[in-house]
Design a protein around this motif. Structure first.
Motif, PDB file in Angstrom:
ATOM      1  N   UNK A 155       0.768  -1.253   0.000  1.00  0.00           N
ATOM      2  CA  UNK A 155       0.000   0.000   0.000  1.00  0.00           C
ATOM      3  C   UNK A 155       0.791   1.290   0.000  1.00  0.00           C
ATOM      4  N   UNK A 156       2.135   1.213  -0.080  1.00  0.00           N
ATOM      5  CA  UNK A 156       2.905   2.471  -0.021  1.00  0.00           C
ATOM      6  C   UNK A 156       2.741   3.273  -1.308  1.00  0.00           C
ATOM      7  N   UNK A 157       2.703   4.594  -1.154  1.00  0.00           N
ATOM      8  CA  UNK A 157       2.554   5.509  -2.300  1.00  0.00           C
ATOM      9  C   UNK A 157       3.875   6.252  -2.463  1.00  0.00           C
ATOM     10  N   UNK A 158       4.472   6.134  -3.630  1.00  0.00           N
ATOM     11  CA  UNK A 158       5.788   6.764  -3.857  1.00  0.00           C
ATOM     12  C   UNK A 158       5.626   8.272  -4.105  1.00  0.00           C
ATOM     13  N   UNK A 269     -13.477   3.527   7.075  1.00  0.00           N
ATOM     14  CA  UNK A 269     -13.783   2.111   7.358  1.00  0.00           C
ATOM     15  C   UNK A 269     -12.496   1.317   7.490  1.00  0.00           C
ATOM     16  N   UNK A 270     -11.545   1.612   6.595  1.00  0.00           N
ATOM     17  CA  UNK A 270     -10.250   0.917   6.645  1.00  0.00           C
ATOM     18  C   UNK A 270      -9.551   1.208   7.980  1.00  0.00           C
ATOM     19  N   UNK A 271      -9.555   2.494   8.375  1.00  0.00           N
ATOM     20  CA  UNK A 271      -8.867   2.868   9.618  1.00  0.00           C
ATOM     21  C   UNK A 271      -9.479   2.135  10.808  1.00  0.00           C
ATOM     22  N   UNK A 272     -10.801   2.067  10.824  1.00  0.00           N
ATOM     23  CA  UNK A 272     -11.515   1.407  11.917  1.00  0.00           C
ATOM     24  C   UNK A 272     -11.166  -0.082  11.959  1.00  0.00           C
ATOM     25  N   UNK A 287       4.190  -2.238   5.742  1.00  0.00           N
ATOM     26  CA  UNK A 287       3.969  -1.052   4.912  1.00  0.00           C
ATOM     27  C   UNK A 287       3.730   0.169   5.787  1.00  0.00           C
ATOM     28  N   UNK A 288       3.373   1.294   5.168  1.00  0.00           N
ATOM     29  CA  UNK A 288       3.275   2.554   5.902  1.00  0.00           C
ATOM     30  C   UNK A 288       2.134   2.571   6.920  1.00  0.00           C
ATOM     31  N   UNK A 289       2.382   3.283   8.022  1.00  0.00           N
ATOM     32  CA  UNK A 289       1.338   3.536   9.014  1.00  0.00           C
ATOM     33  C   UNK A 289       0.490   4.694   8.489  1.00  0.00           C
ATOM     34  N   UNK A 290      -0.793   4.439   8.182  1.00  0.00           N
ATOM     35  CA  UNK A 290      -1.585   5.494   7.517  1.00  0.00           C
ATOM     36  C   UNK A 290      -1.796   6.736   8.365  1.00  0.00           C
TER      37      UNK A 290
END
Ligand SMILES: Cc1ncc(COP(=O)(O)O)c(C=O)c1O
Length: 393
Positions: A155-158, A269-272, A287-290
């Motif tokens: 899920x990382x965004x460059x 919803x994803x965060x929850x 991967x990254x911590x959102x």
């Protein structure tokens, strides 16, 4: 047996066909079924439909219609980008990130067989490219760079803006595989100064069997296949008019969702769900911590271990979760014959050890899900992990 309908949490693998795409394809099937190169009225209707789809896609992607080359999907698009651009250049060096999709790795391997030097750029623990290494290699013989815009497994965004700037300053062509980013973030092709962008319809609510390569106007590409002169002579073959209509409608809907709050609701919803999953013993994020870094808004990737801290087998977990009525995927491939998970190359590149890199699980959500449906996922994962733990040797 599970009483409720299974939940599909595997959007990164493919998405269900969006209703708008279905409707656009039905309309095109009625009116635009002919060959768009034919000179009669049926052909003209097909050509008109194809050009409408091209314009719609281009305006969703911040570029002009002349940039779009329709093709069969992102695998073909990536090959056309890298092999087609390389064929117009003197043999040199290709830089790719260490976390590319296998399609890019395969095209790079073909170039290597043609004498190109292929250099993977390392990534840090969250999957982000080491920009210092990239910059240090942006000089001859480097002629081409390929970077995945958003990583499908973690899920990382460059930082595409910076990467594009560095490549432009160095006079090096940049291709980006934006398959996973395009459903969730605008791709401002012209503003970012991207040379080549690969997309696939079936990852964003469109049909399978169609994708596109975006080509900066004026950039020369050698076609992979000879035949008709379709797609500005760069991709021969009768164009998939009906599929293109579905692709354009799906991308336009994805862009609307980025603006009308749908994407934000999905992210909440994803965060929850992520919060509840991380509360389970033996579950941690990869991967990254959102909360701190850019991450695809629908994406969760986890590493899982048993009560003794021993990594579980990602592939067994996928099957166990399916028995609990939840469809997800793992980044690991099957090792030849043993049935056990092989470590994911992406997780290895991020610095995880081999057994941890075989314990990955990915949950990717979509707008077809209601937030309330996700409530059963943590218990399902807990049960799946318990059943895998019990089965471990
Ligand atoms: C990041 C990425 N690139 C490329 C591809 C290949 O796409 P397609 O199935 O359209 O060939 C995929 C699909 O798995 C992907 O996730």
């Amino acid at each position: 047996m599970v009483a409720e309908a299974p939940l599909y949490l595997d959007a990164c693998a493919t998405t269900p066909l969006a209703q708008v795409a279905h409707e656009a394809m039905e309309a095109a099937r009625q009116l635009a079924w002919a060959n768009p190169s034919s000179l009669h009225g049926f052909g003209l209707s097909a050509a008109e439909s194809l050009e409408r789809s091209r314009h719609s896609l281009a305006s969703s992607l911040g570029t002009g219609a002349e940039a779009i080359r329709f093709c069969s999907g992102a695998t073909e698009s990536v090959h056309l980008a890298l092999l087609g651009a390389a064929a117009t250049l003197p043999v040199g060096r290709l830089l790719i990130s260490a976390v590319e999709h296998p399609a890019v790795n395969a095209a790079a391997a073909q170039l290597q067989r043609q004498g190109w030097q292929v250099e993977p750029i390392p990534v840090g623990p969250t999957g982000l490219l080491d920009l210092g290494v990239l910059e240090s290699l942006l000089h001859p013989p480097t002629r081409l760079v390929s970077v995945i815009a958003a990583q499908s497994e973690v899920g990382s965004i460059q930082p595409l803006t910076t990467i594009a700037q560095l490549c432009r300053q160095a006079g090096v062509l940049l291709h980006t595989d934006a398959v996973q980013l395009a459903p969730h973030r605008p791709i401002a092709m012209d503003e970012l100064g991207l040379d080549l962008v690969s997309l696939s319809a079936h990852k964003l609510g469109g049909p399978r069997g169609v994708g596109a390569l975006l080509v900066r106007p004026g950039l020369r590409l050698e076609p992979l296949l000879g035949g008709g002169g379709q797609e500005r002579g760069q991709r021969a073959g009768t164009e998939p008019v009906v599929l293109a209509a579905g692709f354009a409608a799906a991308l336009a809907a994805a862009r609307r969702h980025q603006l009308d709050g749908t994407s934000q609701r999905l992210e909440a919803s994803r965060d929850h769900l992520l919060h509840d999953l991380l509360a389970l013993p033996g579950v941690r994020l990869s991967g990254p911590d959102p909360t701190r870094q850019p991450r695809l808004p629908h994406h969760i990737s986890l590493l899982l271990s048993d009560g003794q801290g021993r990594p579980l087998d990602g592939r067994k977990l996928v099957r166990a979760l399916w028995n609990e009525g939840v469809a997800v995927s793992s980044g690991s491939a099957c090792s030849g014959g043993s049935g056990r998970a092989e470590p994911s190359p992406v997780l290895l590149a991020m610095g995880w050890d081999r057994s941890q890199a075989a314990s990955g699980l990915r949950l990717s959500l979509g707008s077809w899900l209601e937030a309330s449906q996700l409530e059963r996922v943590p218990l399902a994962l807990e049960r799946a992990m318990a059943s895998c733990g019990a089965a471990a040797p």
